[in-house]
Design an enzyme around this catalytic site. Sequence first.
Site, PDB file in Angstrom:
ATOM      1  N   TYR A  44       0.845  -1.204   0.000  1.00 30.78           N
ATOM      2  CA  TYR A  44       0.000   0.000   0.000  1.00 30.78           C
ATOM      3  C   TYR A  44       0.879   1.252   0.000  1.00 30.78           C
ATOM      4  O   TYR A  44       0.673   2.163  -0.800  1.00 30.78           O
ATOM      5  CB  TYR A  44      -0.921  -0.009   1.223  1.00 30.78           C
ATOM      6  CG  TYR A  44      -1.815   1.196   1.316  1.00 30.78           C
ATOM      7  CD1 TYR A  44      -2.960   1.297   0.545  1.00 30.78           C
ATOM      8  CD2 TYR A  44      -1.507   2.245   2.182  1.00 30.78           C
ATOM      9  CE1 TYR A  44      -3.791   2.414   0.623  1.00 30.78           C
ATOM     10  CE2 TYR A  44      -2.330   3.358   2.272  1.00 30.78           C
ATOM     11  CZ  TYR A  44      -3.465   3.437   1.492  1.00 30.78           C
ATOM     12  OH  TYR A  44      -4.274   4.545   1.566  1.00 30.78           O
ATOM     13  N   ASN A  45       1.866   1.297   0.891  1.00 37.96           N
ATOM     14  CA  ASN A  45       2.759   2.449   0.967  1.00 37.96           C
ATOM     15  C   ASN A  45       3.476   2.675  -0.359  1.00 37.96           C
ATOM     16  O   ASN A  45       3.585   3.814  -0.825  1.00 37.96           O
ATOM     17  CB  ASN A  45       3.802   2.252   2.078  1.00 37.96           C
ATOM     18  CG  ASN A  45       3.193   2.149   3.458  1.00 37.96           C
ATOM     19  OD1 ASN A  45       2.038   2.502   3.673  1.00 37.96           O
ATOM     20  ND2 ASN A  45       3.958   1.648   4.398  1.00 37.96           N
ATOM     21  N   SER A  47       2.517   1.756  -3.388  1.00 40.11           N
ATOM     22  CA  SER A  47       1.594   2.211  -4.436  1.00 40.11           C
ATOM     23  C   SER A  47       1.271   3.690  -4.279  1.00 40.11           C
ATOM     24  O   SER A  47       1.177   4.427  -5.266  1.00 40.11           O
ATOM     25  CB  SER A  47       0.318   1.372  -4.433  1.00 40.11           C
ATOM     26  OG  SER A  47      -0.467   1.624  -3.280  1.00 40.11           O
ATOM     27  N   LYS A  48       1.126   4.156  -3.040  1.00 40.27           N
ATOM     28  CA  LYS A  48       0.819   5.570  -2.812  1.00 40.27           C
ATOM     29  C   LYS A  48       2.030   6.453  -3.070  1.00 40.27           C
ATOM     30  O   LYS A  48       1.901   7.584  -3.553  1.00 40.27           O
ATOM     31  CB  LYS A  48       0.286   5.776  -1.396  1.00 40.27           C
ATOM     32  CG  LYS A  48      -1.085   5.125  -1.178  1.00 40.27           C
ATOM     33  CD  LYS A  48      -2.117   5.623  -2.186  1.00 40.27           C
ATOM     34  CE  LYS A  48      -3.511   5.118  -1.878  1.00 40.27           C
ATOM     35  NZ  LYS A  48      -4.528   5.699  -2.752  1.00 40.27           N
TER      36      LYS A  48
END
Length: 196
Positions: A44-45, A47-48
């Site tokens: 997630y980190n 991708s952001k």
Amino acid sequence: MDTNFWGSVYTTRAALPYLRQSNGKIVAMSSSAAWLTAPRMSFYNASKAALLNFFETLRIELGSDVHITIVTPGYIESELTQGKYFSGEGELVVNQDIRDVQIGAFPVTSVSGCAKGIVKGVCRKQRYVTEPSWFKVTYLWKVFCPELIDWGCRLLFLSGHGTLEENALNKKILDIPGVRSALYPESIRTPEIKSE
């Protein structure tokens, strides 16, 4: 990566000719997780962070043709802050103990407050919008004292090798009577999964 990064890239690519023609605006939904990286959230980190860097680069390439506002929310009431995730078997589950470990003693802001801040920032042609606004300080912490951030994440989010995640300091803080209800809105304190 498919949803958080490529979904935005492909949509932007398709819309770009029309946005250039109309001097349009792009509102990119990244996250403060792009710089404030928490354990157990590596994909997630990443991708952001990719999304943040893509739109920062695109902003330079487009110049004044299209205005880009990059939104980097902190902890906002959502399914993620409710503790929802897919189990190894692919089943949608809610684990509020893990949520307490991951979010900890940080206040969770309402969706409506976040939305108002985003709209206001886009109307003002801000380059970045971070909601809640106090979360901006976490970027400065990451830039000027990255070792302190790493140490704090290990202290708060991790409980030690071979121990349960639920033993992390973040969880222990939230187990103090009244803390959870003071920091978390009612909407994320329910373990119910929406069927809509």
